[in-house]
Every structure is written in C-alpha cells, then in structure tokens.
Design a protein around this motif. Structure first.
Motif, PDB file in Angstrom:
ATOM      1  N   HIS A  41      38.617 -19.301   7.262  1.00  7.56           N
ATOM      2  CA  HIS A  41      39.241 -17.979   7.221  1.00  7.56           C
ATOM      3  C   HIS A  41      39.559 -17.470   8.623  1.00  7.56           C
ATOM      4  O   HIS A  41      40.510 -16.724   8.838  1.00  7.56           O
ATOM      5  CB  HIS A  41      38.335 -16.984   6.490  1.00  7.56           C
ATOM      6  CG  HIS A  41      39.135 -16.005   5.702  1.00  7.56           C
ATOM      7  ND1 HIS A  41      39.394 -16.144   4.365  1.00  7.56           N
ATOM      8  CD2 HIS A  41      39.811 -14.901   6.100  1.00  7.56           C
ATOM      9  CE1 HIS A  41      40.172 -15.166   3.966  1.00  7.56           C
ATOM     10  NE2 HIS A  41      40.431 -14.391   4.995  1.00  7.56           N
ATOM     11  N   GLY A 158      30.365 -18.311   1.884  1.00 11.95           N
ATOM     12  CA  GLY A 158      29.666 -17.865   0.664  1.00 11.95           C
ATOM     13  C   GLY A 158      29.103 -19.030  -0.131  1.00 11.95           C
ATOM     14  O   GLY A 158      27.948 -19.005  -0.573  1.00 11.95           O
ATOM     15  N   GLU A 245      39.484  -8.705   4.760  1.00  9.89           N
ATOM     16  CA  GLU A 245      40.586  -7.746   4.638  1.00  9.89           C
ATOM     17  C   GLU A 245      40.403  -6.671   5.686  1.00  9.89           C
ATOM     18  O   GLU A 245      39.275  -6.305   5.997  1.00  9.89           O
ATOM     19  CB  GLU A 245      40.558  -7.057   3.266  1.00  9.89           C
ATOM     20  CG  GLU A 245      41.003  -7.927   2.128  1.00  9.89           C
ATOM     21  CD  GLU A 245      40.855  -7.204   0.782  1.00  9.89           C
ATOM     22  OE1 GLU A 245      40.862  -5.967   0.751  1.00  9.89           O
ATOM     23  OE2 GLU A 245      40.713  -7.915  -0.214  1.00  9.89           O
ATOM     24  N   LEU A 308      44.439 -20.027   1.060  1.00  5.93           N
ATOM     25  CA  LEU A 308      43.377 -19.068   1.376  1.00  5.93           C
ATOM     26  C   LEU A 308      43.830 -17.645   1.075  1.00  5.93           C
ATOM     27  O   LEU A 308      43.090 -16.863   0.481  1.00  5.93           O
ATOM     28  CB  LEU A 308      42.973 -19.184   2.857  1.00  5.93           C
ATOM     29  CG  LEU A 308      41.560 -19.703   3.083  1.00  5.93           C
ATOM     30  CD1 LEU A 308      41.513 -21.188   2.744  1.00  5.93           C
ATOM     31  CD2 LEU A 308      41.123 -19.488   4.522  1.00  5.93           C
TER      32      LEU A 308
HETATM   33  N1  NAP Z   1      29.756 -14.366  11.377  1.00  9.86           N
HETATM   34  C1  NAP Z   1      30.218 -15.564  11.694  1.00  9.86           C
HETATM   35  O1  NAP Z   1      29.767 -16.212  12.631  1.00  9.86           O
HETATM   36  C2  NAP Z   1      31.296 -16.164  10.853  1.00  9.86           C
HETATM   37  C3  NAP Z   1      31.480 -17.545  10.797  1.00  9.86           C
HETATM   38  C4  NAP Z   1      32.446 -18.061   9.934  1.00  9.86           C
HETATM   39  C5  NAP Z   1      33.246 -17.193   9.202  1.00  9.86           C
HETATM   40  N2  NAP Z   1      33.074 -15.853   9.345  1.00  9.86           N
HETATM   41  C6  NAP Z   1      33.863 -14.900   8.571  1.00  9.86           C
HETATM   42  O2  NAP Z   1      33.360 -14.903   7.259  1.00  9.86           O
HETATM   43  C7  NAP Z   1      34.419 -14.606   6.339  1.00  9.86           C
HETATM   44  C8  NAP Z   1      34.501 -15.714   5.302  1.00  9.86           C
HETATM   45  O3  NAP Z   1      34.887 -16.906   5.969  1.00  9.86           O
HETATM   46  P1  NAP Z   1      35.157 -18.234   5.157  1.00  9.86           P
HETATM   47  O4  NAP Z   1      35.644 -19.202   6.149  1.00  9.86           O
HETATM   48  O5  NAP Z   1      34.008 -18.520   4.285  1.00  9.86           O
HETATM   49  O6  NAP Z   1      36.384 -17.753   4.248  1.00  9.86           O
HETATM   50  P2  NAP Z   1      36.937 -18.408   2.904  1.00  9.86           P
HETATM   51  O7  NAP Z   1      36.495 -19.809   2.807  1.00  9.86           O
HETATM   52  O8  NAP Z   1      38.366 -18.076   2.845  1.00  9.86           O
HETATM   53  O9  NAP Z   1      36.151 -17.579   1.814  1.00  9.86           O
HETATM   54  C9  NAP Z   1      36.308 -16.194   1.695  1.00  9.86           C
HETATM   55  C10 NAP Z   1      36.147 -15.823   0.226  1.00  9.86           C
HETATM   56  O10 NAP Z   1      36.235 -14.400   0.164  1.00  9.86           O
HETATM   57  C11 NAP Z   1      36.789 -14.014  -1.088  1.00  9.86           C
HETATM   58  N3  NAP Z   1      37.776 -12.982  -0.850  1.00  9.86           N
HETATM   59  C12 NAP Z   1      37.618 -11.694  -1.176  1.00  9.86           C
HETATM   60  N4  NAP Z   1      38.673 -10.988  -0.829  1.00  9.86           N
HETATM   61  C13 NAP Z   1      39.562 -11.832  -0.281  1.00  9.86           C
HETATM   62  C14 NAP Z   1      40.861 -11.680   0.253  1.00  9.86           C
HETATM   63  N5  NAP Z   1      41.480 -10.508   0.285  1.00  9.86           N
HETATM   64  N6  NAP Z   1      41.476 -12.761   0.742  1.00  9.86           N
HETATM   65  C15 NAP Z   1      40.862 -13.958   0.725  1.00  9.86           C
HETATM   66  N7  NAP Z   1      39.614 -14.168   0.232  1.00  9.86           N
HETATM   67  C16 NAP Z   1      38.975 -13.098  -0.278  1.00  9.86           C
HETATM   68  C17 NAP Z   1      37.351 -15.274  -1.723  1.00  9.86           C
HETATM   69  O11 NAP Z   1      36.460 -15.600  -2.764  1.00  9.86           O
HETATM   70  P3  NAP Z   1      36.696 -15.037  -4.248  1.00  9.86           P
HETATM   71  O12 NAP Z   1      38.158 -15.133  -4.531  1.00  9.86           O
HETATM   72  O13 NAP Z   1      35.849 -15.935  -5.049  1.00  9.86           O
HETATM   73  O14 NAP Z   1      36.186 -13.634  -4.215  1.00  9.86           O
HETATM   74  C18 NAP Z   1      37.236 -16.354  -0.654  1.00  9.86           C
HETATM   75  O15 NAP Z   1      36.908 -17.601  -1.200  1.00  9.86           O
HETATM   76  C19 NAP Z   1      35.671 -14.447   7.190  1.00  9.86           C
HETATM   77  O16 NAP Z   1      35.855 -13.084   7.498  1.00  9.86           O
HETATM   78  C20 NAP Z   1      35.339 -15.217   8.465  1.00  9.86           C
HETATM   79  O17 NAP Z   1      36.065 -14.761   9.577  1.00  9.86           O
HETATM   80  C21 NAP Z   1      32.116 -15.334  10.140  1.00  9.86           C
END
Ligand code: NAP
Length: 321
Positions: A41, A158, A245, A308
C-alpha cells in the motif's frame, strides 16, 4: 538493468519500463539481484501522491524486496556474495531505487540472511508486512489466549497480523470490506471469525467475547478507530499501523477514557521482528499469503496499483524481475 520507474505521482501515475545504469554498491553496501518484491500500500500511496514525505522522483519503487547478493562495496565481507537475503527497507523505494528493478543496492547491515531455498515471496514479505505485523502485535501487548480484532485483514499487514496472532495462540477476529473476500477468508485456519466492514461488527465482537470486548486491536486501515475503541475490554490496547484513506477517523475519547485504553502507533520492524518472522514462516505457522505473482513490468505495477485501489486483493501481489 531493467527497472520500472515512476516519473510522476497522481491520479494517473506515470510509470515506464526503463533501462537504467546498474546500481553501484557504495562503502558498507551490498548489491542484490532481486528475486521478488511485494507491491504494498505504501507503493500505492506514493504513486497516487498521498505520500510525499521522504520521496524523490523519478524512482523505482518497491521496498519489500528479497534477492541474492551479487557484489559488495568497500568494507563488506565478500563471503556475503551468493547469500539469499531480505532487506530492512530504510530509504529503499523512497529516496533510492527499490525492488521494482533487476538489482538494488542496500546497506549490508540492513540485510536479513535467508536459509537457501526460502520461498521468494516469503522473503520479500519478511520485514514488511510480516515483521511490521509482529512489532504491532507486540505494541498492543497480545498474548496467547487473548482475542485480537484486525481491520484490513485481506491486506498484507492485516493478514500477516492475523496469521502471526494465531501463531502466538491468540483468537483472531478479522474485518474485511466485501462478502466475496469474507467468503475467501472464512475457512482460513488462522481466523476464528470474519466480519464485514459494512455491518455492525462491534456488536458481533461483543457477542464473540461474551460481552467483555476484545483484548487488543490492530488497525491496518486507519479508518476504524472509533469502532475498535468500543469493541475493546477495559484496559485493552490498540495498535495503529496505517492509513489507507485520507481524512479523519473520528472516535469518542470518552469511550477510551472509561475503558482505560492504550492507543499507540507502531512503525516499521526491527531486526528481531524480521528474525522472529523468519522462524514462524519456516515452521509453517505463518503460511503463504500471496494474491498473485506477476513478472515485473510497468503494466504489472499499474495492474497491481489498480487492484489495491479497487480493494480486490486477498494477500500480496508479488512482482518478479
Ligand atoms: N506502520 C508501518 O510501519 C507500516 C508498514 C507497512 C504498511 N503500513 C501501512 O499500513 C496500511 C496497510 O498496508 P498494506 O500494505 O497491508 O495494505 P494492503 O495490502 O493494501 O491492505 C490494506 C487493506 O485495507 C482495506 N481497506 C480499507 N479501506 C481501503 C481503501 N479505501 N482502499 C484500499 N484498501 C482499503 C482492504 O481490506 P478490505 O477490503 O478487506 O477491508 C485492504 O486489503 C497502509 O496505510 C500502509 O501504508 C504501515
């Protein structure tokens, strides 16, 4: 070498297949031949222009990389050549070129050695999202026998958090965005329940925990704090990991006050989280979580971005040069 370069961020990110000079490993650095890189993401946020801090363009994105050391810079042990490795990302994919390329250079002290023959996708996902998820679980103090609620459970962070929570003996309730995803996830042995984001899942969490509320929550979406706060027991903990978002995620402070909740942000992963991730992955306690594997190209990166944004993925998209 071949690379996919992002020239400009925005609603229609400008990507191109490029031939760029091979990176040179500087002092203290190693050069990797990239085996796999996750599309995260974070890449999507950079591409759409929502994440600009610490980013310089044009750039080959991709910070979830694994590969094989093929050269080393001054001061680095030449015995590392041939080693399979994951990378703690640091500046990779933001201020220097990342894993959407045939090769990348990284500080030698950011490498996490992988046993020979490690699955390339598991290697790419080792530090982020797996190590990131383990650090966030530590942040929310989850222990065996407790109940965790995870939002964005179809996503990289997640999903890995749910798998890791199960690996440490917790009960896991996942929240997802569509019934199609819920159907695909409901038989996963690492989830006790999958609830739909569009439904009043706070009530379902209460019912599943005998009215007590869950012990901990991990928000991988940044959209659910208000709902998570009312789903927790007194003394519960929330780890905030991301924000998918723009905009505010409202919550009622009084609900956190009366429950004496701890709400903490969790950033990145340290070496020990990546090493723990490796142990759990190798023992099979963290199973594969790949949506699709694509050969690296600008068209593939664009397709991953669209998937995504449309919330179509269950697991990571992996790009292989
Ligand atoms: N803190 C850190 O060190 C760290 C490290 C890595 C990532 N992150 C952050 O963590 C978040 C998740 O990262 P990720 O790589 O796991 O993302 P991802 O693989 O895209 O997963 C995000 C999930 O959020 C849900 N979601 C809810 N609203 C959404 C929207 N408007 N658009 C897209 N997805 C939405 C979706 O699941 P459902 O459709 O099932 O609800 C999606 O599968 C991001 O903000 C990323 O920048 C932070």
């Amino acid at each position: 070498m071949k690379a996919v370069v992002l020239d400009a961020a925005g609603p229609e990110p400008a990507l191109r297949d490029a031939e760029i000079p091979d990176p040179e490993p500087g002092p203290g650095e190693a050069l990797l031949r990239v085996a796999a890189c996750g599309f995260s993401h974070h890449d999507a946020l950079i591409m759409e222009g929502a994440l600009r801090r610490g980013v310089s363009l044009p750039r080959a994105l991709g910070h979830e990389a694994a590969g094989v050391v093929c050269a080393v810079g001054e001061g680095v042990d030449a015995n590392l050549i041939g080693m399979e490795t994951a990378v703690i990302p640091g500046a990779i994919g933001h201020r220097r070129d990342g894993g959407f390329a045939e090769m990348l250079a990284a500080p030698a002290d950011s490498l996490i050695p992988l046993p020979a023959g490690t699955d390339a996708a598991d290697g790419a996902m080792l530090v982020s999202p797996t190590g990131v998820a383990l650090k966030a679980l530590e942040t929310c103090g989850l222990t065996a026998g407790q109940t965790l609620v995870v939002t964005g459970v179809s996503g990289g962070v997640g999903g890995r958090a749910a798998q890791a929570a199960r690996a440490i003996g917790a009960r896991v309730i996942g929240i997802t965005g569509s019934s199609e995803k819920a159907r695909r996830l409901q038989d996963e042995p690492w989830l006790d329940a999958v609830l739909l984001d569009s439904e009043p899942w706070e009530e379902a969490v209460a019912a599943l925990t005998g009215g007590q509320g869950a012990d901990a929550a991990l928000d991988a979406t940044g959209t659910a704090l208000g709902r998570l706060v009312v789903s927790l027991r007194r003394g519960g903990r929330v780890a905030l990991v991301g924000q998918v978002e723009r905009g505010a995620a409202p919550f009622a402070p009084a609900e956190a006050v009366f429950r004496e909740l701890t709400i903490t942000g969790s950033l990145g992963a340290e070496r020990r989280h990546a090493e723990r991730a490796l142990q759990l992955t190798r023992s099979g306690l963290i199973p594969p979580f790949v949506h699709e594997t694509l050969p690296l190209s600008a068209a593939a990166v664009a397709a991953a971005y669209r998937a995504l944004k449309r919330r179509e993925c269950v697991g990571r998209i992996i790009l292989r040069p």
